[in-house]
Write a protein that holds these residues in place. Structure first.
Motif, PDB file in Angstrom:
ATOM      1  N   GLU A 189      42.802  -8.123  26.783  1.00 24.20           N
ATOM      2  CA  GLU A 189      43.936  -7.440  27.400  1.00 24.20           C
ATOM      3  C   GLU A 189      44.022  -6.052  26.783  1.00 24.20           C
ATOM      4  N   ALA A 190      43.866  -5.012  27.595  1.00 26.90           N
ATOM      5  CA  ALA A 190      43.907  -3.645  27.064  1.00 26.90           C
ATOM      6  C   ALA A 190      44.096  -2.664  28.204  1.00 26.90           C
ATOM      7  N   ASP A 191      44.807  -1.569  27.941  1.00 25.61           N
ATOM      8  CA  ASP A 191      44.979  -0.482  28.907  1.00 25.61           C
ATOM      9  C   ASP A 191      45.528  -0.971  30.252  1.00 25.61           C
ATOM     10  N   GLY A 192      46.459  -1.911  30.216  1.00 32.52           N
ATOM     11  CA  GLY A 192      47.049  -2.385  31.457  1.00 32.52           C
ATOM     12  C   GLY A 192      46.173  -3.333  32.260  1.00 32.52           C
ATOM     13  N   GLU A 193      44.985  -3.649  31.717  1.00 33.89           N
ATOM     14  CA  GLU A 193      44.096  -4.594  32.414  1.00 33.89           C
ATOM     15  C   GLU A 193      43.947  -5.866  31.594  1.00 33.89           C
ATOM     16  N   ILE A 194      43.689  -6.937  32.314  1.00 33.54           N
ATOM     17  CA  ILE A 194      43.539  -8.229  31.647  1.00 33.54           C
ATOM     18  C   ILE A 194      42.298  -8.918  32.204  1.00 33.54           C
ATOM     19  N   ALA A 195      41.563  -9.582  31.320  1.00 31.17           N
ATOM     20  CA  ALA A 195      40.415 -10.370  31.769  1.00 31.17           C
ATOM     21  C   ALA A 195      40.668 -11.805  31.352  1.00 31.17           C
ATOM     22  N   PHE A 196      40.409 -12.733  32.259  1.00 29.11           N
ATOM     23  CA  PHE A 196      40.658 -14.139  31.917  1.00 29.11           C
ATOM     24  C   PHE A 196      39.641 -15.045  32.589  1.00 29.11           C
ATOM     25  N   ALA A 197      39.591 -16.279  32.071  1.00 24.60           N
ATOM     26  CA  ALA A 197      38.662 -17.271  32.608  1.00 24.60           C
ATOM     27  C   ALA A 197      39.428 -18.201  33.536  1.00 24.60           C
ATOM     28  N   LEU A 198      38.944 -18.319  34.750  1.00 24.31           N
ATOM     29  CA  LEU A 198      39.553 -19.209  35.734  1.00 24.31           C
ATOM     30  C   LEU A 198      38.574 -20.362  35.942  1.00 24.31           C
TER      31      LEU A 198
END
Lengths: 407, 407
Positions: free
Chosen positions: B367-376
């Motif tokens: 989670e950084a700079d208003g973006e998020i990465a996640f595992a679905l």
């Protein structure tokens, strides 16, 4: 309907029967006709086997049955397999074999006999287990002059090296594990760990590469007994993996080939070949490098390759040996060495000063616990050997020397 | 002496002439006879070419010359190539081609015609450039039922992704570099970067796998335009590489195939396939996984494969299509999707709370700079699509979704 016989009902032989029955449709499609196993030749007692009626104890009933047009040889060794295969080919029948010792020892003679009789002598399963290596080499790369082949061709030692690298096991621990999993022989594991198996396989690949027979006794083979966890850890810090590499190449002084543990840089596809997997890289003048990768051994993968060969023979007949062929040659004295300079990793007991007094201003890679590891660059085999001998006289005890694989 | 014609004297066609002349001995050995190029068909003016005498502008002189027994097609596209190849096969001559569009569009029809006429229609060079893929698939794995194929089949995009990973280039920078090196078209690079080239190739591989024709219009193809340096960096932290994967597999609901950028775990051999290299992994029921790896394109590698095919045709004749064959089929509506659940990586604009409100209790990767990465994890295509649509309504802007490749 094609009728075939299986010689030797061990792991691979029984696998062939299984494969031909499980995938009968695929097999029939490829062979152009259904394929039936009519005989299984094995001296052991299989009277309570569900297929007991197929078993015979000698080759004669097979040779005397004109319905049999192809034979699978999975006996192993040469004592029985050699005269049997010879007799089968002489009778005008195809042979498909997984027997690397047979091919490495008598390949040229059996190929010539097959060609003379207009039948096939095929042995894809002798290198790489189920992975296609030999067929693509002579067929798909047919427009190329091949200059080099290098590969990881022994799954057992590759499994052991992987365990040593990943889990810090020592050689003995990795060997015990390989034995308990059935990958290495329990009584005498030397065919794998001393590089004898790989030596036979590189002879077969080199014979294809150079078009003439190479004998195991002319190939220097080192196994992995002297590879330590220390070497592997140091290699890792050099961004390399230790792998048992079988290689053959054209050099300025002629053919060279050997089996030896080497430092394989991570940039090489071979560095990432782990566990029981095999991979063979072939270099062609037009195509560049191609690599064939897959499980190197096991009952069904090997059976899959022998079966594909016998189907190929049934479909194609003998014309295949116009391109899959090498001439006979006499074994020579000594081994085929690569005299060109190479970079090596050396591990020794002794300090940097003592090492540099012998080896010159070498790059020290590590120094700890009375041992030193350094890079010896641009030296030939003979120069390296002479330096190591000199080192022994100067009380620098060299513990391991591993060549870097060039890309 | 076998006489052949080359149709289309572009990069690959001129390469075939060069290969046949450079390695004439090897070629003759494989074909069982010397091979001579008697005609080159090209509408352009080659009157000042050293081989000007060989050039013709139409197919007629070739069809009218009974000495010509095989033809190499390297025109590309289908407008001219399709009627020409059809006419050549109808006249009872072999065809070897590197034209993936032709095979992906008319393969079943041309194979049937070749079989009817007892000649070869071969296309090893249409997938993997010079790397043997098709021949080992139908020949060496003949005893296997094949269940899956997955590969990196476009060298240009693989080169670009490698540059993006190693040098932090963005898509535009990597594309410019690929164009300046001649890997990507300068005017319209979409055949490569939008996955169209890979879509044709996976149709060919799927047609072999399933035994019936698959059309490009029924294959979902995503290219690499929406892969960002961020995705690649995040993948790296997940111990994976982003690769453009072409895949086809048997699922419970029938065949599924697609081209899409995926997260390839480092444990997969495909993760280490870099630069312009290609690799195709095939899964057989008996053999397990095998992989074929090599340079995917380039004048001489591709020419090497077409040449090997034409030599094979000259040696073997037409019986090859008992095993290399697939039946015709009609294009259907829609695409072949894999409905089974899979794990995906998602990058979106929005906070963890907003993301979890839509996607549930997902694992946040970054989670950084208003973006998020996640595992679905464990969601089907349809479920994923529905969730992304719901996200849009909730002001969570999904920027990229990449599936994890399973081993």
């Amino acid at each position: 309907m094609a009728k075939i016989a299986i010689l030797g009902f061990g792991t691979v032989g029984s696998g062939v029967l299984e494969v031909l029955r499980t995938n009968a449709d695929k097999a029939a499609r490829r062979a152009g006709q259904p394929v039936e196993v009519k005989y299984i030749c094995d001296i052991r007692d299989f009277s309570s086997h569900p297929d007991a009626a197929l078993f015979v104890k000698t080759l004669d009933p097979i040779l005397n049955d004109p319905e049999v047009t192809a034979v699978v040889e999975t006996i192993g060794g040469t004592k029985v397999a050699y005269p049997y295969v010879k007799a089968v080919l002489e009778s005008g029948r195809h042979v498909a074999t997984s027997n690397k010792e047979l091919v490495a020892t008598h390949g040229a003679e059996l190929l010539a006999l097959a060609r003379e009789k207009g039948v096939c002598f095929l042995f894809e399963a002798s290198v790489g287990g189920g992975t296609p290596v030999i067929t693509p080499m002579y067929q798909c790369l047919a427009a190329n002059n091949l200059s080099e082949v290098r590969g990881i061709v022994n799954g057992t030692t590759n499994f052991m090296l992987t365990k040593m690298e990943r889990e810090g096991m020592d050689f003995e621990g990795a060997l015990k594990l390989a034995q308990s999993l059935g990958y290495a022989e329990t009584i005498d594991p030397s065919a794998d760990v001393d590089g004898i198996d790989a030596q036979r396989k590189i002879c077969i690949l080199a014979s294809i590469l150079f078009g003439r027979h190479f004998y195991p006794q002319n190939v220097a083979a080192r196994g992995i007994r002297d590879v330590s966890v220390k070497d592997i850890a140091l290699a890792r810090r050099q961004n390399a993996a230790v792998k048992l590499i079988a290689w053959a190449k054209q050099t300025e002084d002629g053919p060279a080939l050997a089996v030896e543990p080497m430092l394989v840089p991570r940039e090489s596809q071979l560095a990432g070949v782990d566990d029981v997997f095999n991979a063979v890289m072939v270099r062609g003048d037009i195509l560049g490098d191609v690599m064939f990768y897959g499980k190197g051994a096991g009952k069904l993968p090997t059976a899959s390759a022998v079966t594909a060969d016998v189907l190929d023979a049934l479909r194609n007949g003998g014309s295949i040996h116009e391109s899959l062929f090498w001439t006979d040659s006499e074994p020579m004295e000594g081994v085929y060495e690569d005299a060109s300079p190479a970079d090596r990793y050396v591990r020794a007991e002794g300090g940097a000063a003592a090492v540099r007094a012998v080896f010159g201003d070498v790059e020290i890679l590590d120094e700890a616990d009375g041992e030193i590891a350094f890079a010896l660059r641009g030296k030939s085999v003979a120069q390296t050997r002479a330096l190591c001998e000199e080192a022994a006289r100067q009380d620098v005890r060299v513990k391991n020397v591993l060549k870097w694989l060039t890309l």
